[in-house]
Design an enzyme around this catalytic site. Structure first.
Site, PDB file in Angstrom:
ATOM      1  N   LEU A 106       0.880  -1.163   0.000  1.00  0.00           N
ATOM      2  CA  LEU A 106       0.000   0.000   0.000  1.00  0.00           C
ATOM      3  C   LEU A 106       0.914   1.208   0.000  1.00  0.00           C
ATOM      4  O   LEU A 106       1.903   1.229   0.740  1.00  0.00           O
ATOM      5  CB  LEU A 106      -0.882   0.024   1.266  1.00  0.00           C
ATOM      6  CG  LEU A 106      -2.072  -0.927   1.348  1.00  0.00           C
ATOM      7  CD1 LEU A 106      -2.787  -0.729   2.681  1.00  0.00           C
ATOM      8  CD2 LEU A 106      -3.037  -0.719   0.208  1.00  0.00           C
ATOM      9  N   ASP A 107       0.595   2.200  -0.809  1.00  0.00           N
ATOM     10  CA  ASP A 107       1.482   3.362  -0.828  1.00  0.00           C
ATOM     11  C   ASP A 107       1.385   4.130   0.491  1.00  0.00           C
ATOM     12  O   ASP A 107       0.487   3.912   1.305  1.00  0.00           O
ATOM     13  CB  ASP A 107       1.215   4.264  -2.044  1.00  0.00           C
ATOM     14  CG  ASP A 107      -0.110   4.996  -1.981  1.00  0.00           C
ATOM     15  OD1 ASP A 107      -0.347   5.730  -0.993  1.00  0.00           O
ATOM     16  OD2 ASP A 107      -0.915   4.863  -2.912  1.00  0.00           O
ATOM     17  N   MET A 108       2.318   5.024   0.689  1.00  0.00           N
ATOM     18  CA  MET A 108       2.466   5.740   1.958  1.00  0.00           C
ATOM     19  C   MET A 108       1.198   6.499   2.356  1.00  0.00           C
ATOM     20  O   MET A 108       0.890   6.650   3.538  1.00  0.00           O
ATOM     21  CB  MET A 108       3.651   6.702   1.852  1.00  0.00           C
ATOM     22  CG  MET A 108       3.997   7.439   3.120  1.00  0.00           C
ATOM     23  SD  MET A 108       5.504   8.415   2.871  1.00  0.00           S
ATOM     24  CE  MET A 108       5.692   9.159   4.488  1.00  0.00           C
ATOM     25  N   TYR A 109       0.448   6.959   1.357  1.00  0.00           N
ATOM     26  CA  TYR A 109      -0.719   7.799   1.637  1.00  0.00           C
ATOM     27  C   TYR A 109      -2.040   7.029   1.568  1.00  0.00           C
ATOM     28  O   TYR A 109      -3.111   7.634   1.526  1.00  0.00           O
ATOM     29  CB  TYR A 109      -0.734   8.983   0.666  1.00  0.00           C
ATOM     30  CG  TYR A 109       0.533   9.801   0.769  1.00  0.00           C
ATOM     31  CD1 TYR A 109       0.762  10.614   1.872  1.00  0.00           C
ATOM     32  CD2 TYR A 109       1.512   9.703  -0.211  1.00  0.00           C
ATOM     33  CE1 TYR A 109       1.932  11.348   1.986  1.00  0.00           C
ATOM     34  CE2 TYR A 109       2.692  10.434  -0.105  1.00  0.00           C
ATOM     35  CZ  TYR A 109       2.897  11.247   0.994  1.00  0.00           C
ATOM     36  OH  TYR A 109       4.071  11.961   1.111  1.00  0.00           O
ATOM     37  N   THR A 110      -1.951   5.696   1.556  1.00  0.00           N
ATOM     38  CA  THR A 110      -3.139   4.851   1.577  1.00  0.00           C
ATOM     39  C   THR A 110      -3.174   4.079   2.889  1.00  0.00           C
ATOM     40  O   THR A 110      -2.168   3.536   3.326  1.00  0.00           O
ATOM     41  CB  THR A 110      -3.129   3.857   0.399  1.00  0.00           C
ATOM     42  OG1 THR A 110      -3.097   4.581  -0.827  1.00  0.00           O
ATOM     43  CG2 THR A 110      -4.364   2.965   0.424  1.00  0.00           C
TER      44      THR A 110
END
Length: 240
Positions: A106-110
């Site tokens: 999961l990306d950092m902002y998810t």
């Protein structure tokens, strides 16, 4: 005895080094040694109780207990074991004695559902596209999305050099006053930042993104930043 031996790549995968396919690459690259000798044959078998296996000079300790962990990842954490920029990783949240790795990313902002395990075979099976394990996201968009855009998301949209496979898309909410839309999107691919790119492809900007479930496993009962062990039936459900 021969019955006590297992293939080297399976031992490495079960020890949490990487997926079995990646472990095969490590063997072929000459990065694995058994009892001090570099091994490059994929057919090599070892006895875990007798043989000493090292990866780049570091001894591999096989974990007899396989663990499967569900984390409700907060925003601000990266899903790598170690980050080159010294950002917080999900392993700062999951403190266990076993050497676990994230299953996918999961990306950092998810935020949302992320599984971690020391079972390399499980990692391979769950992340391989042919097994079609679904991932469901709650997506908050800037603006009011129209029916045509939703239908495009359902049918598949072009992102860079590929077209996404059909997705399940449901409008959860539209708020004219706040000028936002909220969707539920279910996919079974795992391309980098795929949901964000899908929404951009139909002219919508993602404000917030949360993965609510993997397969049928939800994180709604887990506070952000908390984790729990998966139950046996949950693990089996992901492998079916």
């Amino acid at each position: 005895m021969e019955d006590d031996k297992i293939r080297l790549q399976k031992y490495l995968a079960n020890s949490g080094v990487a997926s079995r396919r990646k472990c095969e690459e490590l063997i072929l690259e000459g990065k694995i040694s058994v009892n001090g000798e570099v091994v490059t044959e994929l057919g090599t078998k070892i006895n875990p109780t007798v043989d000493k296996v090292t990866y780049c000079g570091k001894e591999i300790q096989n974990s007899e207990k396989l663990v499967y962990i569900l984390l409700n990842k907060p925003i601000g954490y990266v899903t790598t074991a170690k980050d080159q920029f010294n950002r917080d990783t999900v392993l700062n949240l999951v403190k266990v004695k076993e050497r676990v790795v994230p299953v996918g990313r999961l990306d950092m902002y998810t935020s949302g559902a992320l599984i971690l395990t020391n079972d390399g075979d499980f990692v391979y099976k769950v992340t391989h596209p042919k097994h079609e394990v679904t991932k469901t996201y709650t997506v908050t968009l800037h603006g009011i999305i129209d029916v045509e855009a939703v239908e495009k998301l359902r049918q598949g949209v072009e992102i860079e050099d590929y077209v996404t496979r059909p997705a399940k898309v449901k409008i959860l909410k539209t708020d004219i006053e706040k000028n936002i839309s909220r969707l539920e999107i279910t996919i079974h691919e795992g391309k980098n930042r795929q949901v964000r790119k899908m929404c951009e492809a139909v002219g919508s900007r993602v404000i917030a993104l949360h993965r609510s479930k993997i397969g049928n496993i939800r994180v709604k009962d887990l506070e952000l930043g908390n984790w729990r062990y998966l139950k046996e039936y949950e693990v089996k459900s992901l492998l079916q």
